[in-house]
Design an enzyme around this catalytic site. Sequence first.
Site, mmCIF file in Angstrom:
data_model
loop_
_atom_site.group_PDB
_atom_site.id
_atom_site.type_symbol
_atom_site.label_atom_id
_atom_site.label_comp_id
_atom_site.label_asym_id
_atom_site.label_seq_id
_atom_site.Cartn_x
_atom_site.Cartn_y
_atom_site.Cartn_z
ATOM 1 N N ASP A 69 -17.770 -9.507 -18.928
ATOM 2 C CA ASP A 69 -18.403 -8.303 -18.379
ATOM 3 C C ASP A 69 -17.384 -7.465 -17.603
ATOM 4 O O ASP A 69 -17.709 -6.388 -17.106
ATOM 5 C CB ASP A 69 -19.647 -8.643 -17.546
ATOM 6 C CG ASP A 69 -19.350 -9.550 -16.357
ATOM 7 O OD1 ASP A 69 -18.183 -9.972 -16.195
ATOM 8 O OD2 ASP A 69 -20.290 -9.835 -15.595
ATOM 9 N N SER A 70 -16.123 -7.948 -17.559
ATOM 10 C CA SER A 70 -15.023 -7.101 -17.063
ATOM 11 C C SER A 70 -14.932 -5.829 -17.892
ATOM 12 O O SER A 70 -14.293 -4.859 -17.486
ATOM 13 C CB SER A 70 -13.699 -7.864 -17.113
ATOM 14 O OG SER A 70 -13.506 -8.439 -18.396
ATOM 15 N N GLU A 143 -22.153 -16.983 -13.970
ATOM 16 C CA GLU A 143 -21.414 -17.147 -12.717
ATOM 17 C C GLU A 143 -22.231 -17.882 -11.659
ATOM 18 O O GLU A 143 -23.439 -17.702 -11.565
ATOM 19 C CB GLU A 143 -21.030 -15.764 -12.163
ATOM 20 C CG GLU A 143 -20.042 -15.014 -13.030
ATOM 21 C CD GLU A 143 -19.582 -13.703 -12.398
ATOM 22 O OE1 GLU A 143 -19.952 -13.406 -11.243
ATOM 23 O OE2 GLU A 143 -18.845 -12.978 -13.094
ATOM 24 N N GLU A 210 -11.816 -18.962 -10.863
ATOM 25 C CA GLU A 210 -11.123 -17.687 -10.606
ATOM 26 C C GLU A 210 -10.700 -17.596 -9.145
ATOM 27 O O GLU A 210 -11.528 -17.772 -8.230
ATOM 28 C CB GLU A 210 -12.057 -16.520 -10.963
ATOM 29 C CG GLU A 210 -11.410 -15.159 -10.744
ATOM 30 C CD GLU A 210 -12.125 -14.015 -11.441
ATOM 31 O OE1 GLU A 210 -13.100 -14.253 -12.183
ATOM 32 O OE2 GLU A 210 -11.690 -12.860 -11.245
HETATM 33 O O1 KIV Z 1 -15.488 -10.831 -17.186
HETATM 34 C C1 KIV Z 1 -14.412 -11.416 -17.379
HETATM 35 O O2 KIV Z 1 -13.504 -10.922 -18.036
HETATM 36 C C2 KIV Z 1 -14.248 -12.732 -16.797
HETATM 37 C C3 KIV Z 1 -12.859 -13.296 -16.760
HETATM 38 C C4 KIV Z 1 -12.063 -12.601 -15.748
HETATM 39 C C5 KIV Z 1 -12.864 -14.761 -16.557
HETATM 40 O O3 KIV Z 1 -15.176 -13.314 -16.333
#
Ligand code: KIV
Length: 294
Positions: A69-70, A143, A210
């Site tokens: 979700d980044s 998460e 993380e």
């Molecule tokens: O959303 C994402 O890209 C992530 C990674 C940074 C692990 O959760």
Amino acid sequence: MANPAAADAAIPYGTLPPASPPATRKPLSLPRLADMHARGEKIVMLTAYDATFAAVADAAGVECLLVGDSLGMVCQGLNSTVGVSLDTMRYHTESVERGLRRVQGTAWLIADLPFGSYHASREQALHSAAVLMQAGAHMVKLEGGGWTTDTVRFLVERGIPVCAHLGLTPQTVHALGGYRVQGRGGEAAALLKQQAHALQDAGAAMLVLEMVPAALAAELTAELKHCATIGIGAGRGTAGQVLVMHDMLGVGLGKLPKFVRNFMAGAPGIAEAMQAYVRAVKDGSFPDDSLHAW
Ligand code: KIV
């Protein structure tokens, strides 16, 4: 005899041919990943958000593609991942899956359950996970620890592989007070460890760690025999590594985090940068704890 022209036609222009012909590469699966974990072979994960980059990363040897979700931050220009919707995650997961299918890719495809899509109930989590699995994901990631343990067990019992995520959990950035290192100090470290063990016991097959101290991540990695830790800003002692693709290509809208290496430096192109990332994770030269960890 195989027709070499037909093989050439299967390779998308602008990318390097895969290291070995797709037909001879075996698709990644949970048992194969568990085997790599047991043998101590580092697992290479990278984010992917579209078909073409997914195909290039797969050809470079990236084993796990994460539709993170980044994408809210690197594709949509949001300030955090909080605004990403389930429908957006479905769209990008479908795109990545199509890219892999076009090149007979072998990567294991993980998709993030976005903020608000699994918080209300286990049933809501199951519905959201089903949307992403039907879009082509092989595994979903969510998460947090504590309350999520029950949700992880519920999904795993229903045949949905789950990757958990502890430490800095970007969906709760407002509660955490910013993008800070987590698990520092005895009490915080003990809580993180306890949550990680509970997630493993609930059936999580992978755990992203993380921005946690390298020593804590290494200790946990040694303790968790059935759950492969994947570090990002967690030092070199984890079972695998993940980076946001834009970060490792040295492009972004803000400052690159300390834990990132720009793999484009010295690489003639994107495919080679991804190959360099795969090599560096496999041989343990990335991350370098003196530069990228706490
Ligand atoms: O959303 C994402 O890209 C992530 C990674 C940074 C692990 O959760």
